[in-house]
Design an enzyme around this catalytic site. Sequence first.
Site, short mmCIF file in Angstrom:
data_model
loop_
_atom_site.label_atom_id
_atom_site.label_comp_id
_atom_site.label_asym_id
_atom_site.label_seq_id
_atom_site.Cartn_x
_atom_site.Cartn_y
_atom_site.Cartn_z
N ASP A 1 0.85 -1.20 0.00
CA ASP A 1 0.00 0.00 0.00
C ASP A 1 0.88 1.25 0.00
OD1 ASP A 1 0.76 -0.80 2.69
OD2 ASP A 1 -0.53 0.81 3.43
N GLU B 1 0.22 -0.90 5.93
CA GLU B 1 1.30 -0.35 6.77
C GLU B 1 1.23 1.16 6.89
OE1 GLU B 1 5.17 1.36 7.87
OE2 GLU B 1 4.09 1.59 5.97
#
Length: 364
Positions: free
Chosen positions: A71, A127
């Site tokens: 991400d 994250e």
Amino acid sequence: MDMVSDIEELVTCESPSTDLAAVAASADVVARVGTRLVGAEPERIVVDGRTHLRWRFGDGPARVLVLGHHDTVWPLGTLATHPFDVTGGVMRGPGCFDMKAGVVMAFHAIARLADRAGVTLLITGDEEIGSPSSRALIEAEARGCVAALVLEASADGGALKTERKGGSWYTVRAHGLAAHAGLEPERGVNATVELAQQILAVNELGDDALGTTVTPTLLSAGTTTNTVPALGEVAVDVRARTVAEQERVDAAMKELTPVLDGAKLEVLGGPNRPPLETTASADLFARASTLAAELGLPPLTSTAVGGGSDGNFTAGMGIPTLDGLGAVGGGAHADDEHVLVSELPGRTDLVAALIADLLEGTAK
């Protein structure tokens, strides 16, 4: 270079953490590239709608955990203004440095291993927002491992990240009493004034000598310009180098009390990531330095950084952890995000050598 085209494949599939469909689409691309390179398909693990990928090699227990995330902080459409590009040996594109290049490096490093048994590769999808759905997964995979290697991007000049501050996040919420600001303000309890007092108190909790920062950030209060505010809140960002400091600030935050008569106070939140202290990384950094010399690479450097990563979780468990093993470049989360292409092969060689060395050490 094959690695560049692999990174392009990941970067050109945008994956902002908050867009579940985009993260799922990105996971498909990461799985496809990874499967091609390591010859095995991952397990797809969806938690709270967020897609994570796990490769486990061998039938025995995991010994080395390799960590990354797919991400990014960049919203959909960023490619229109920040297209993938390689010019003069400099790669650009949203998420190339943080950390899609690192994901590809992990694939290439593992692909080079003669024996992968004992390696787990975990690529998470949240994250950048604090790993709310993947923390338990990370900690479960790390349990019993001799080391966690984090392919997050390097610090300035390619330095490895041997210390990361722990992070805590709070919301301080003040409850007051509304009243007309012109007719009878004295009948109200001003949540804005209460928050002002609390902000001043919170601002004193840092410790420059110990590297502890306590920073009031996002602030909101009130409903209209002629009403005494009945509610307000402020976000507080805390960074600390040690667990002791993180716990000290946490206790102080939870002991905050109202100043104004009639006001009520809520303190929400707490520690999110424990610190990655130097004791967790020292032996691994020494090991990596020896391997770099054997590979003919420049001497490794290290640094402490304020930002957190998933390596904080593994270090907090007592697992030896080395971070910043990914791409060399700069501009994480910024318009000038970039990767130095010439550094990719040597850095990947180092990661492969370090994994192999750790596996050999556990087999003796």
